[in-house]
Write a protein that holds these residues in place. Structure first.
Motif, PDB file in Angstrom:
ATOM      1  N   SER A 165       0.863  -1.185   0.000  1.00 38.53           N
ATOM      2  CA  SER A 165       0.000   0.000   0.000  1.00 38.53           C
ATOM      3  C   SER A 165       0.892   1.225   0.000  1.00 38.53           C
ATOM      4  CB  SER A 165      -0.936   0.011   1.209  1.00 38.53           C
ATOM      5  OG  SER A 165      -0.186   0.059   2.416  1.00 38.53           O
ATOM      6  N   GLU A 167       0.921   5.733   0.947  1.00 35.39           N
ATOM      7  CA  GLU A 167       0.284   6.820   1.694  1.00 35.39           C
ATOM      8  C   GLU A 167       0.928   8.130   1.269  1.00 35.39           C
ATOM      9  OE1 GLU A 167      -0.910   6.952   6.252  1.00 35.39           O
ATOM     10  OE2 GLU A 167       1.192   7.518   5.975  1.00 35.39           O
ATOM     11  N   ARG A 180      -4.467   7.106   2.399  1.00 39.05           N
ATOM     12  CA  ARG A 180      -3.760   5.829   2.231  1.00 39.05           C
ATOM     13  C   ARG A 180      -4.537   4.966   1.266  1.00 39.05           C
ATOM     14  NH1 ARG A 180      -0.632   2.502   6.917  1.00 39.05           N
ATOM     15  NH2 ARG A 180       0.255   0.851   5.592  1.00 39.05           N
TER      16      ARG A 180
END
Length: 474
Positions: A165, A167, A180
């Motif tokens: 992921s 952010e 995010r």
């Protein structure tokens, strides 16, 4: 450029489908263009369904529900969601997600294999500006960028598989929002890459180990997939020393020195490391001084040479000389010239060798003490020469005295005979003489000299005295 990337994505996905087909996994594939997942709606995403059967037999599904019946095999997405397609002969395809989120993390849509290079993209909604981006792998922060939005991983390994992921601060209308992305799963597949880049590491460092210590070698491979086999070899040794990526030698000996190599094989190809030199260092021991004891007393002015040696010890070996515990010289030889009383005392030598160029281990051997006593008298050799010379001169003097005495006695006897000779006698007179004895053999006494003596003999006493004078003359 967009068309080229689209074509490359299609080719890659087709190859992926063919690979799966060769492996026996005959499934329906849903290709996405541009080849990123999850796809984003503002990229004008096109989906293509591939599988067995005719194109008209394709059934589409959106968010798990049938979305179209017997439609075309290709269309352009106009709404976000999760899409699937179905072919009668191969079934339903894996899902493809199309997002329209504020922040999206994208990974390539093709198969990711070991050794590849992959780029992860963190994108803002409708290509809005994103700053202070951070990437996460399994909730662990990998790297942060103030202005960058991409993360490159190379070469890919199986450990890179997992959930990712990102952010960052996204520009949204007139302000920035910290956001995010959703988690994206990335899978790295095994690919048959021949082994290469084989290297060795050793402990202790440098490959220098003391006799009796342990040695550990480790073999590593920079590139290579599949089950790998390891074998260890030493120069001059036919049989392998061991298998596995680690080789440990306990209590090394002299015969363990040499060049070591590691060979790695995947069954089809073999890669070999560069040779690593291992040196077994023998610590110095049993230092001795020769001569161990001087055969004669040492006098002032004498030269003395001492030599230090060791019974065992790997080169280089250094020697240090001690006089009454204080260092006085270095080297295997100690030469004392014009020695004096101050050189008296005890002498020792210290032999040293070390492990490694940095000298992290030093071995020493101390010789027994050698006592040296210097006297102030002259040298025995000089004394002996002087004595012999004196005796020779005395002998010559005595010889000259004997020769002189003999000459003096001989000269005295000759003068005595000359003094006793009578005056010459006239030949006209013929004195009567008695019969005379045979003439003497000494050529210095003549008949003329003896005749008057015999004529003058008048009695027995005179006859007895003449031989005594004759003997004295001789």
């Amino acid at each position: 450029m967009a068309g080229d990337s689209g074509m490359a994505g299609k080719v890659a996905l087709l190859l992926w489908a063919q690979t799966l087909g060769l492996a026996g996994a005959q499934t329906t594939q849903l290709l996405v263009e541009p080849p990123w997942r999850p796809a984003v709606l503002w990229d004008r995403v096109t989906l293509t369904c591939q599988g067995l059967g005719s194109a008209g037999a394709t059934t589409w599904y959106k968010d798990g529900k049938r979305w179209g019946q017997k439609g075309p095999d290709r269309f352009t997405v106009t709404a976000s969601g999760t899409y699937e397609c179905d072919r009668p002969g191969t079934g339903r395809s894996p899902p493809v997600t199309v997002l329209e989120d504020l922040l999206v993390l994208q990974v390539p849509a093709w198969a990711l294999l070991e050794g590849d290079t992959v780029t992860l993209r963190c994108r803002g909604w409708r290509n809005k500006n994103v700053t202070s981006v951070s990437f996460y792998h399994e909730e662990t922060k990998l790297r942060g960028f103030r202005n960058g939005t991409e993360l490159s991983l190379s070469p890919l390994q199986l450990s890179h598989s997992g959930n990712y992921s990102c952010e960052g601060w996204v520009e949204y209308w007139t302000s920035e929002t910290l956001w995010r992305s959703e988690t994206v799963t990335m899978t790295v597949a095994v690919r048959g890459v021949p082994p290469s880049g084989v290297s060795l590491s050793v402990q202790p460092p440098g490959g220098q180990v003391a006799l009796g210590d342990s040695l550990v070698l480790n073999c590593s491979v920079a590139v290579g997939t599949g089950p790998l086999s390891f074998s260890w070899h030493r120069e001059g040794s036919v049989a392998p020393l061991g298998t596995g990526p680690r080789l440990e030698l306990r209590h090394v000996g002299d015969n363990d020195s040499g060049q070591y190599r590691c060979r790695v094989s995947d069954g089809d190809s073999v890669a070999e490391s560069d040779p690593l030199k291992v040196t077994v260092l023998v610590p110095v021991a049993n230092a001795t001084i020769t001569p161990g004891r001087l055969s004669h007393p040492v006098h002032t002015g004498d030269p003395v040479t001492l030599r230090c040696s060791v019974q065992v010890g790997s080169a280089p070996v250094t020697f240090t000389w001690l006089h009454n515990g204080q260092e006085v010289a270095r080297g295997p030889l100690l030469e004392l010239r014009d020695i004096d009383v101050g050189h008296s005392g005890t002498y020792q030598c210290v032999a040293t060798n070390q492990l490694g160029q940095d000298g992290h281990r030093v071995f020493r051997a101390l010789s027994p003490e050698l006592a040296l006593e210097v006297t102030s008298g002259g040298s025995p050799w000089v004394t002996a020469v002087a004595v012999n010379l004196g005796r020779t001169l005395l002998f010559l003097l005595l010889l000259l005295a004997v020769i002189g005495g003999c000459y003096w006695w001989h000269h005295r006897a000759t003068r005595k005979l000359q003094d006793r000779s009578p005056p010459p006698v006239s030949l006209s007179r013929h004195p009567r003489v008695s019969p005379r004895p045979p003439p003497p053999q000494d050529p210095q006494v003549t008949d003329v000299e003896l005749k008057p003596q015999k004529a003058e003999q008048t009695g027995p006493h005179k006859e007895q005295g003449e031989p005594r004078d004759y003997d004295d003359a001789l």
